[in-house]
Each structure stands twice: as structure tokens, then as C-alpha cells.
Motif scaffolding. Sequence first.
Motif, PDB file in Angstrom:
ATOM      1  N   GLN A  55      41.151  45.578  20.372  1.00  0.00           N
ATOM      2  CA  GLN A  55      41.307  45.513  21.819  1.00  0.00           C
ATOM      3  C   GLN A  55      39.987  45.073  22.429  1.00  0.00           C
ATOM      4  OE1 GLN A  55      42.767  49.367  22.879  1.00  0.00           O
ATOM      5  NE2 GLN A  55      44.667  49.095  21.769  1.00  0.00           N
ATOM      6  N   SER A  56      40.060  44.251  23.474  1.00  0.00           N
ATOM      7  CA  SER A  56      38.838  43.655  23.996  1.00  0.00           C
ATOM      8  C   SER A  56      38.438  44.252  25.340  1.00  0.00           C
ATOM      9  CB  SER A  56      38.996  42.141  24.140  1.00  0.00           C
ATOM     10  OG  SER A  56      39.966  41.844  25.122  1.00  0.00           O
ATOM     11  N   ILE A  57      37.131  44.395  25.498  1.00  0.00           N
ATOM     12  CA  ILE A  57      36.512  44.766  26.763  1.00  0.00           C
ATOM     13  C   ILE A  57      35.595  43.607  27.128  1.00  0.00           C
ATOM     14  CG2 ILE A  57      34.958  46.358  27.942  1.00  0.00           C
ATOM     15  CD1 ILE A  57      35.857  48.498  25.922  1.00  0.00           C
ATOM     16  N   VAL A  58      35.776  43.051  28.323  1.00  0.00           N
ATOM     17  CA  VAL A  58      35.000  41.888  28.763  1.00  0.00           C
ATOM     18  C   VAL A  58      34.235  42.256  30.025  1.00  0.00           C
ATOM     19  CG1 VAL A  58      35.113  39.477  29.495  1.00  0.00           C
ATOM     20  CG2 VAL A  58      36.734  40.333  27.800  1.00  0.00           C
ATOM     21  N   ILE A  59      32.962  41.835  30.061  1.00  0.00           N
ATOM     22  CA  ILE A  59      32.126  42.002  31.256  1.00  0.00           C
ATOM     23  C   ILE A  59      31.714  40.602  31.691  1.00  0.00           C
ATOM     24  CG2 ILE A  59      30.064  43.059  32.237  1.00  0.00           C
ATOM     25  CD1 ILE A  59      30.119  44.980  29.768  1.00  0.00           C
ATOM     26  N   ASP A  60      32.129  40.178  32.902  1.00  0.00           N
ATOM     27  CA  ASP A  60      31.773  38.839  33.362  1.00  0.00           C
ATOM     28  C   ASP A  60      30.427  38.855  34.078  1.00  0.00           C
ATOM     29  OD1 ASP A  60      32.320  39.845  35.877  1.00  0.00           O
ATOM     30  OD2 ASP A  60      34.028  38.546  36.268  1.00  0.00           O
ATOM     31  N   LYS A  61      29.965  37.666  34.501  1.00  0.00           N
ATOM     32  CA  LYS A  61      28.620  37.568  35.084  1.00  0.00           C
ATOM     33  C   LYS A  61      28.497  38.275  36.420  1.00  0.00           C
ATOM     34  CE  LYS A  61      29.428  32.926  36.849  1.00  0.00           C
ATOM     35  NZ  LYS A  61      28.980  31.550  36.798  1.00  0.00           N
ATOM     36  N   GLU A  62      29.613  38.522  37.127  1.00  0.00           N
ATOM     37  CA  GLU A  62      29.568  39.267  38.384  1.00  0.00           C
ATOM     38  C   GLU A  62      29.584  40.772  38.162  1.00  0.00           C
ATOM     39  OE1 GLU A  62      31.932  36.659  38.155  1.00  0.00           O
ATOM     40  OE2 GLU A  62      30.588  35.282  39.187  1.00  0.00           O
ATOM     41  N   MET A  72      39.647  45.573  36.055  1.00  0.00           N
ATOM     42  CA  MET A  72      39.671  46.959  36.515  1.00  0.00           C
ATOM     43  C   MET A  72      38.263  47.438  36.825  1.00  0.00           C
ATOM     44  SD  MET A  72      40.627  48.897  32.917  1.00  0.00           S
ATOM     45  CE  MET A  72      42.237  48.198  32.899  1.00  0.00           C
ATOM     46  N   SER A  73      38.181  48.528  37.575  1.00  0.00           N
ATOM     47  CA  SER A  73      36.889  49.130  37.887  1.00  0.00           C
ATOM     48  C   SER A  73      36.374  49.877  36.655  1.00  0.00           C
ATOM     49  CB  SER A  73      37.030  50.092  39.062  1.00  0.00           C
ATOM     50  OG  SER A  73      37.829  51.203  38.687  1.00  0.00           O
ATOM     51  N   PHE A  74      35.111  50.308  36.723  1.00  0.00           N
ATOM     52  CA  PHE A  74      34.557  51.040  35.587  1.00  0.00           C
ATOM     53  C   PHE A  74      35.282  52.369  35.394  1.00  0.00           C
ATOM     54  CE2 PHE A  74      31.519  53.970  33.588  1.00  0.00           C
ATOM     55  CZ  PHE A  74      31.299  53.281  32.409  1.00  0.00           C
ATOM     56  N   ASP A  75      35.661  53.028  36.487  1.00  0.00           N
ATOM     57  CA  ASP A  75      36.386  54.301  36.372  1.00  0.00           C
ATOM     58  C   ASP A  75      37.752  54.112  35.715  1.00  0.00           C
ATOM     59  OD1 ASP A  75      34.296  55.729  37.527  1.00  0.00           O
ATOM     60  OD2 ASP A  75      35.045  55.369  39.563  1.00  0.00           O
ATOM     61  N   ALA A  76      38.446  53.023  36.062  1.00  0.00           N
ATOM     62  CA  ALA A  76      39.730  52.737  35.429  1.00  0.00           C
ATOM     63  C   ALA A  76      39.539  52.397  33.950  1.00  0.00           C
ATOM     64  CB  ALA A  76      40.432  51.590  36.155  1.00  0.00           C
ATOM     65  N   LEU A  77      38.465  51.667  33.649  1.00  0.00           N
ATOM     66  CA  LEU A  77      38.152  51.350  32.252  1.00  0.00           C
ATOM     67  C   LEU A  77      37.860  52.626  31.475  1.00  0.00           C
ATOM     68  CD1 LEU A  77      37.530  49.186  30.061  1.00  0.00           C
ATOM     69  CD2 LEU A  77      35.169  49.258  30.861  1.00  0.00           C
ATOM     70  N   LYS A  78      37.131  53.534  32.112  1.00  0.00           N
ATOM     71  CA  LYS A  78      36.810  54.814  31.473  1.00  0.00           C
ATOM     72  C   LYS A  78      38.091  55.590  31.164  1.00  0.00           C
ATOM     73  CE  LYS A  78      33.846  58.829  32.192  1.00  0.00           C
ATOM     74  NZ  LYS A  78      32.873  59.464  33.088  1.00  0.00           N
ATOM     75  N   ALA A  79      39.030  55.620  32.118  1.00  0.00           N
ATOM     76  CA  ALA A  79      40.306  56.311  31.897  1.00  0.00           C
ATOM     77  C   ALA A  79      41.094  55.651  30.774  1.00  0.00           C
ATOM     78  CB  ALA A  79      41.118  56.322  33.184  1.00  0.00           C
ATOM     79  N   LYS A  80      41.055  54.324  30.713  1.00  0.00           N
ATOM     80  CA  LYS A  80      41.772  53.597  29.656  1.00  0.00           C
ATOM     81  C   LYS A  80      41.159  53.905  28.290  1.00  0.00           C
ATOM     82  CE  LYS A  80      44.877  50.512  28.607  1.00  0.00           C
ATOM     83  NZ  LYS A  80      46.286  50.788  28.740  1.00  0.00           N
ATOM     84  N   ASP A  85      42.392  56.274  20.723  1.00  0.00           N
ATOM     85  CA  ASP A  85      41.979  57.133  19.611  1.00  0.00           C
ATOM     86  C   ASP A  85      40.664  56.615  19.038  1.00  0.00           C
ATOM     87  OD1 ASP A  85      41.758  58.813  17.455  1.00  0.00           O
ATOM     88  OD2 ASP A  85      43.492  58.023  16.376  1.00  0.00           O
ATOM     89  N   PRO A  86      39.571  57.384  19.157  1.00  0.00           N
ATOM     90  CA  PRO A  86      38.262  56.901  18.693  1.00  0.00           C
ATOM     91  C   PRO A  86      38.184  56.637  17.192  1.00  0.00           C
ATOM     92  CG  PRO A  86      38.025  58.921  19.974  1.00  0.00           C
ATOM     93  CD  PRO A  86      39.484  58.692  19.777  1.00  0.00           C
ATOM     94  N   LYS A  87      39.008  57.277  16.398  1.00  0.00           N
ATOM     95  CA  LYS A  87      38.961  57.099  14.943  1.00  0.00           C
ATOM     96  C   LYS A  87      39.793  55.910  14.481  1.00  0.00           C
ATOM     97  CE  LYS A  87      36.711  60.980  14.186  1.00  0.00           C
ATOM     98  NZ  LYS A  87      35.346  60.989  13.834  1.00  0.00           N
TER      99      LYS A  87
END
Length: 125
Positions: A55-62, A72-80, A85-87
Motif C-alpha cells: 500500500q502506498s503513502i505519497v507526499i507531494d511537493k505542497e 487526505m489530511s494527516f489525521d485521516a492518514l493516521k486513522a487509516k 496490521d503492523p506485522k
Amino acid sequence: MKIKKFDQINVLPFIDIMLVLLVIVLTSASFVSKGTIPVDLPEASSTNAPIEKMQSIVIDKEGNFYFEEKKMSFDALKAKILSLDPKKDALIIKSDAKSQFQNFVRVIDLLKSKGFEKISIETKQ
């Protein structure tokens, strides 16, 4: 003047040159074939299911965050991320070169605090 007979070849300089060329080829081939920063992941036990997809997490230049191409916002990303499952789940992080490094650190810190073991960082060649 006597001409010496040429009856043997000194191959040691040839062997030295071939070893240097072999080292150059092997080191450059490892960078070309991987294309990513290697991450030392822990070994998985045989009872775990194989990884189906990263699964991908992308951070753009903005500084916008995307999870699986959904903005999504950082809080929504955190909830996702908390729902994963970390393992078992594997994540790949793609960060724009011009984005703030602090955004990248926030994501890595979040993943580290939740105990994720399978994290990759994508870079371009």
C-alpha cells in the motif's frame, strides 16, 4: 644482439584488471537492478500469509498526503494507518524531492510508533 624466445605469458596483470572490472560490474549492477533504498526487514515465519500488495503513502511537493491515491489530511492518514496490521501489511512511501522533510519524518515516526516492520521508500534512479 640475441633475440629472446617468447615462450611464456605473464597473466597476473590480466587477472588484476579482470578482478577490478568484475567489482565495478557487480557494484553497479546492484544499484541498477534494485532501484530502491534497501530496507532490512525481519524474517517472516511460515505461518504468516504472503504479502499480496504494497500500500502506498505519497507526499507531494505542497505537503498533501495521499493513501492509495486518495488525498487526505494527516489525521485521516493516521486513522487509516491505525486500521492496518503492523506485522502483515507492507507500505511504500513516495515523497516528492521538493516537499518538506518534516512531513516525511512525521509519517516515518507514526509508522515506527505503531511497530510497522515492512516499510519501503521509493526513489527514482
